[in-house]
Design a protein around this motif. Structure first.
Motif, mmCIF file in Angstrom:
data_model
loop_
_atom_site.group_PDB
_atom_site.id
_atom_site.type_symbol
_atom_site.label_atom_id
_atom_site.label_comp_id
_atom_site.label_asym_id
_atom_site.label_seq_id
_atom_site.Cartn_x
_atom_site.Cartn_y
_atom_site.Cartn_z
ATOM 1 N N THR A 165 65.229 80.670 -68.715
ATOM 2 C CA THR A 165 64.666 79.203 -68.746
ATOM 3 C C THR A 165 65.090 78.309 -70.022
ATOM 4 O O THR A 165 65.294 79.097 -71.050
ATOM 5 C CB THR A 165 63.260 78.884 -68.566
ATOM 6 N N ALA B 31 52.250 76.996 -79.380
ATOM 7 C CA ALA B 31 50.998 77.584 -78.902
ATOM 8 C C ALA B 31 51.312 78.821 -78.610
ATOM 9 O O ALA B 31 50.322 79.952 -78.841
ATOM 10 C CB ALA B 31 50.436 76.691 -77.775
ATOM 11 N N ASN B 32 52.436 79.251 -78.003
ATOM 12 C CA ASN B 32 52.424 80.649 -77.332
ATOM 13 C C ASN B 32 52.713 81.591 -78.652
ATOM 14 O O ASN B 32 52.031 82.777 -78.611
ATOM 15 C CB ASN B 32 53.726 80.514 -76.687
ATOM 16 N N ASN C 283 50.213 84.814 -79.339
ATOM 17 C CA ASN C 283 50.726 86.108 -79.712
ATOM 18 C C ASN C 283 50.374 86.581 -81.113
ATOM 19 O O ASN C 283 49.953 87.717 -81.096
ATOM 20 C CB ASN C 283 52.226 86.220 -79.513
ATOM 21 N N LEU D 157 46.711 87.517 -81.335
ATOM 22 C CA LEU D 157 46.988 89.371 -80.777
ATOM 23 C C LEU D 157 47.256 90.335 -81.779
ATOM 24 O O LEU D 157 46.640 91.292 -82.058
ATOM 25 C CB LEU D 157 47.360 89.188 -79.305
ATOM 26 N N HIS D 158 48.418 89.918 -82.073
ATOM 27 C CA HIS D 158 49.065 91.036 -83.300
ATOM 28 C C HIS D 158 48.231 91.301 -84.358
ATOM 29 O O HIS D 158 48.349 92.479 -85.054
ATOM 30 C CB HIS D 158 50.569 90.653 -83.394
ATOM 31 N N ARG E 90 57.812 93.267 -74.924
ATOM 32 C CA ARG E 90 57.638 91.987 -74.296
ATOM 33 C C ARG E 90 59.349 91.681 -73.652
ATOM 34 O O ARG E 90 59.619 91.592 -72.777
ATOM 35 C CB ARG E 90 57.384 90.759 -75.183
ATOM 36 N N THR E 91 60.257 91.846 -74.781
ATOM 37 C CA THR E 91 61.598 91.757 -74.317
ATOM 38 C C THR E 91 61.953 93.059 -73.161
ATOM 39 O O THR E 91 62.647 92.547 -72.176
ATOM 40 C CB THR E 91 62.411 92.071 -75.561
ATOM 41 N N ALA F 228 65.863 88.922 -71.245
ATOM 42 C CA ALA F 228 65.262 88.643 -72.606
ATOM 43 C C ALA F 228 65.885 89.273 -73.841
ATOM 44 O O ALA F 228 66.118 88.712 -74.874
ATOM 45 C CB ALA F 228 64.000 89.548 -72.396
ATOM 46 N N PHE G 149 60.655 92.114 -69.647
ATOM 47 C CA PHE G 149 61.305 91.174 -69.261
ATOM 48 C C PHE G 149 62.601 91.771 -68.698
ATOM 49 O O PHE G 149 63.103 91.425 -67.157
ATOM 50 C CB PHE G 149 61.650 89.877 -70.006
ATOM 51 N N TYR H 201 56.733 70.349 -72.436
ATOM 52 C CA TYR H 201 56.153 71.603 -73.223
ATOM 53 C C TYR H 201 56.436 72.913 -72.574
ATOM 54 O O TYR H 201 56.069 74.020 -73.104
ATOM 55 C CB TYR H 201 54.661 71.373 -72.900
ATOM 56 N N VAL H 202 57.589 72.926 -71.713
ATOM 57 C CA VAL H 202 57.986 74.337 -71.196
ATOM 58 C C VAL H 202 58.916 74.947 -72.125
ATOM 59 O O VAL H 202 58.785 75.994 -72.574
ATOM 60 C CB VAL H 202 58.523 74.052 -69.777
ATOM 61 N N ILE I 158 50.275 91.270 -75.593
ATOM 62 C CA ILE I 158 51.023 89.863 -75.777
ATOM 63 C C ILE I 158 50.155 88.984 -74.776
ATOM 64 O O ILE I 158 49.580 89.422 -73.697
ATOM 65 C CB ILE I 158 52.379 90.193 -74.986
ATOM 66 N N THR I 159 50.192 87.647 -75.076
ATOM 67 C CA THR I 159 49.622 86.769 -74.335
ATOM 68 C C THR I 159 50.473 86.552 -73.142
ATOM 69 O O THR I 159 51.801 86.726 -72.852
ATOM 70 C CB THR I 159 49.493 85.324 -74.852
ATOM 71 N N TYR J 163 50.211 74.730 -71.100
ATOM 72 C CA TYR J 163 51.396 74.789 -71.749
ATOM 73 C C TYR J 163 51.371 75.973 -72.994
ATOM 74 O O TYR J 163 52.488 76.144 -73.591
ATOM 75 C CB TYR J 163 51.230 73.312 -72.897
ATOM 76 N N VAL J 164 50.493 76.811 -72.751
ATOM 77 C CA VAL J 164 50.559 77.963 -73.745
ATOM 78 C C VAL J 164 51.710 78.930 -73.301
ATOM 79 O O VAL J 164 52.373 79.292 -74.002
ATOM 80 C CB VAL J 164 49.175 78.486 -74.120
ATOM 81 N N THR J 165 51.666 79.222 -71.961
ATOM 82 C CA THR J 165 52.456 80.401 -71.345
ATOM 83 C C THR J 165 53.553 79.745 -70.466
ATOM 84 O O THR J 165 54.009 80.589 -69.528
ATOM 85 C CB THR J 165 51.696 81.472 -70.549
ATOM 86 N N ALA J 166 53.564 78.591 -70.197
ATOM 87 C CA ALA J 166 54.413 77.910 -69.352
ATOM 88 C C ALA J 166 55.774 78.518 -69.483
ATOM 89 O O ALA J 166 56.756 78.538 -68.430
ATOM 90 C CB ALA J 166 54.544 76.257 -69.468
ATOM 91 N N ASN J 167 56.393 78.735 -70.661
ATOM 92 C CA ASN J 167 57.779 79.064 -70.698
ATOM 93 C C ASN J 167 57.783 80.584 -70.320
ATOM 94 O O ASN J 167 58.928 80.907 -69.483
ATOM 95 C CB ASN J 167 58.170 79.142 -72.374
ATOM 96 N N ASP J 168 57.019 81.598 -70.506
ATOM 97 C CA ASP J 168 56.908 82.664 -70.086
ATOM 98 C C ASP J 168 56.747 82.713 -68.424
ATOM 99 O O ASP J 168 57.445 83.470 -67.841
ATOM 100 C CB ASP J 168 55.726 83.572 -70.431
ATOM 101 N N ALA K 238 57.863 80.445 -66.482
ATOM 102 C CA ALA K 238 59.246 80.012 -65.774
ATOM 103 C C ALA K 238 60.270 81.149 -66.276
ATOM 104 O O ALA K 238 60.824 81.486 -65.041
ATOM 105 C CB ALA K 238 59.796 78.777 -66.819
ATOM 106 N N ASN K 239 60.164 81.948 -67.261
ATOM 107 C CA ASN K 239 60.981 83.014 -67.334
ATOM 108 C C ASN K 239 60.734 84.225 -66.393
ATOM 109 O O ASN K 239 61.657 84.839 -65.792
ATOM 110 C CB ASN K 239 61.211 83.553 -68.788
ATOM 111 N N LEU L 168 62.101 83.375 -62.972
ATOM 112 C CA LEU L 168 63.535 83.705 -62.755
ATOM 113 C C LEU L 168 63.948 85.309 -62.930
ATOM 114 O O LEU L 168 64.827 85.694 -62.003
ATOM 115 C CB LEU L 168 64.023 83.111 -64.159
ATOM 116 N N HIS L 169 63.397 86.060 -63.788
ATOM 117 C CA HIS L 169 63.408 87.439 -63.616
ATOM 118 C C HIS L 169 63.034 88.031 -62.319
ATOM 119 O O HIS L 169 63.411 89.069 -62.124
ATOM 120 C CB HIS L 169 62.920 88.111 -64.802
#
Lengths: 275, 275, 275
Positions: free
Chosen positions: B200, A36-37, A41, A44-45, C251-252, B248, C255, B33-34, C199-200, C33-38, C40-41, C44-45
């Motif tokens: 993560t 989904a992410n 993205n 958008l791009h 994005r990289t 990253a 972060f 899902y993360v 970026i999302t 669930y779309v941006t959960a990973n972002d 989380a990261n 941390l950052h």
């Protein structure tokens, strides 16, 4: 393999992309949580605006604001099918194009039957899958399993055309050669790079990019072909970069290349043939 | 700390990796899902093929096509436990190895009890967690909380071995030193880099990489150790790159390094000891 | 536009960030669930520790271990609202700050009503949204739709202050100029870069970063402003890098820049004004 084309040429491809960037269409996704992410993205791009919303209670309202509905069954739960059909029927009433990505059709009964149910209850503009998924939906599983690699493109081409004509849908089959057909007009597209297969989500993201182009409401077969040409060229440009060392740096370069894609790159690199 | 090893040596590690790349095993994940996207990508970069499917109605069918089942309770909903157990029992009947990642066991009752329930109803090949998660599942919470940092590796080593022997499972404890033990044979692995803790999903992804190696159906303790050695070396290679400025860019380099990992890098960099 | 400030100055901003990095607060997210990973990261950052847990049965226990609760309705299902309210009430009883990100409020009834329900049942420290979301929650939809771009910042500023004062909440409105106000004190922040819009997840991630700062339990309006200043500066630093070619390489770099953010960069680059 570039030929004199009946309908689409590279400047029309660039023209579609320019319109997406100018119009920034909202693309409503009901999709899986794995990619989904990436889909948000890539939307958008490409130039669109992504929204992901899957609750039964809100999908109709969300689709009203959108210009394309993308349905992707990648991490399907049975109750999502009802939300997808509800959203799809609303899109049909509003004249909003619907793309179906039947991820994993053929792998489990749930997926095969859910994809078929969506196809039978919703008027889908484009169904996009890999060889196996499309063959299953076309009902020619046995046949496709019997062919060898050399015969595949021709066979799947025929299957896709018959399926498209029978169901009045544009069929997109992704692979080394992508096939796009509405049963009458069709394209074979050779753009793309093998590094695209080393990251997850390139199939799902192709659906989002096609979704952006469908929002233009020109002709699904031409829009889908144009989207895949841009998508594949971005992959080729990224693969050629000096700072790409593997799948993850390729992924970064791929996203950047699609965002930066220029008309002159499209005209120089497009590799497709109509039939 | 490299020693004369009883079973595993670096060329066997490289041999396992080469087999994964050649055989491209399908790894069925029921996961959170993360980090699902990261797990799918790392599976591809290791050489496997990921599939994520969690619907109760399809998990048995999906597991039939897979060579390893990875269960990860990172964003658990109670109804997922039933799907995990159903998939796990099917995997057991088919002789397909099962890995359990009890993310957050100890943090909430739901997670602790769900992990225990899965362990009691499914024959798990490998359970992989951090110190706290493994200690909780081993039933030695009180003990582990009392130890200071200096004592931890020895204590957790003993806890892991006893747990492994009592439950007939290979136990993997990730940390600065990774421990892999089946209660008889065991490895301590010193590969890895502290930058792996700045992103993560490194725990979840380790589960996917081990899952790829388990598909070979050699010996879980050796496969899990080999997987973590490759994983840690990829982290070290990435951390040493000149274009890594933070988490990253490290993540990108880490994915690329695992994808590109060579036998000579493994033989030069592997740091592990058997006992 | 830097002015003599009533409360916050750039060394206090840096001081907050240093405390987050030292204290590593656990930030409990119930999110999409779309941006959960972002999310989380970025947690941390920034220096915090993320945990994502949304099951009704475990959210109270998880919140007990956390120092901030972040509620984000980006991919809302109706049953999540109950878990969010349960977690929020528990956080209230424990004195743990709660941030609400009403993603898509105004787009569908489900989202608008869910956001309102959470706001009425949970004592929220910070509500963070874009112009449209905040205007809807403030009940001034008609007004905001009528204003042209030039008038927007002043209008939304007034709406945000009135909303903050009426509800006793700190309101954060993100945009080209970010507004942070508790109805009395307020900040306008000009840091940030247009690439952040390519970026999302930049909105969701801003919520996580603010969540890290709220854990310090100083003052929400100052903490939220400080978080957005750091976040925006990291975006500017990233955009200026020579190896940024588009959204994904940005994005990289973004972060990495937040992870590496130094006090001297904050003091040199902070652009905000109190009122």
């Amino acid at each position: 393999m570039q030929e004199k084309l009946k309908y689409l040429n590279s400047s029309q491809v660039a023209g579609f992309l320019a319109r997406v960037r100018r119009e920034k269409p909202l693309i409503h996704h009901i999709t899986n949580y794995v990619t989904a992410n990436d889909c948000a993205n890539i939307t958008l791009h490409t130039g669109g605006l992504p929204v992901m919303a899957h609750a039964f209670d809100e999908v109709e309202e969300m689709v009203e604001a959108a210009r394309t509905l993308v349905l992707n069954i990648g991490t399907l739960q049975p109750d999502q099918v009802a939300a997808m059909i509800k959203a799809g029927k609303k899109a049909n009433r509003l004249g909003i194009p619907v793309l179906l990505d039947p991820v994993g059709a053929g792998a489990t009964k749930l997926r095969t039957e859910s994809a078929r149910k969506i196809l039978s209850e919703v008027k889908v503009s484009v169904v996009k899958g890999n060889y196996a998924e499309i063959a299953i939906l076309a009902g020619t599983e046995a046949e496709i399993r019997g062919v060898d690699a050399a015969g595949t493109v021709e066979d799947i081409d025929r299957i896709a055309r018959e399926f498209a004509a029978a169901r009045d849908v544009t069929v997109v089959v992704t692979g080394v050669t992508d096939i796009v057909t509405d049963g009458r007009t069709g394209y074979k597209i050779s753009n793309g790079h093998e590094l695209m297969g080393t990251i997850t989500g390139t199939g799902c993201m192709a659906g989002s990019v096609i979704g952006c182009f469908l929002a233009l409401q020109d002709s699904p077969v031409h829009e889908a072909a144009a989207a895949l040409i841009c998508y594949g060229i971005a992959g080729e440009i990224a693969a050629g970069r000096a700072d790409v060392y593997g799948p993850a740096s390729f992924r970064t370069a791929f996203f950047d290349s699609l965002y930066n894609l220029q008309e002159k790159q499209i005209s120089r690199m497009a590799k497709f043939a109509a039939y």
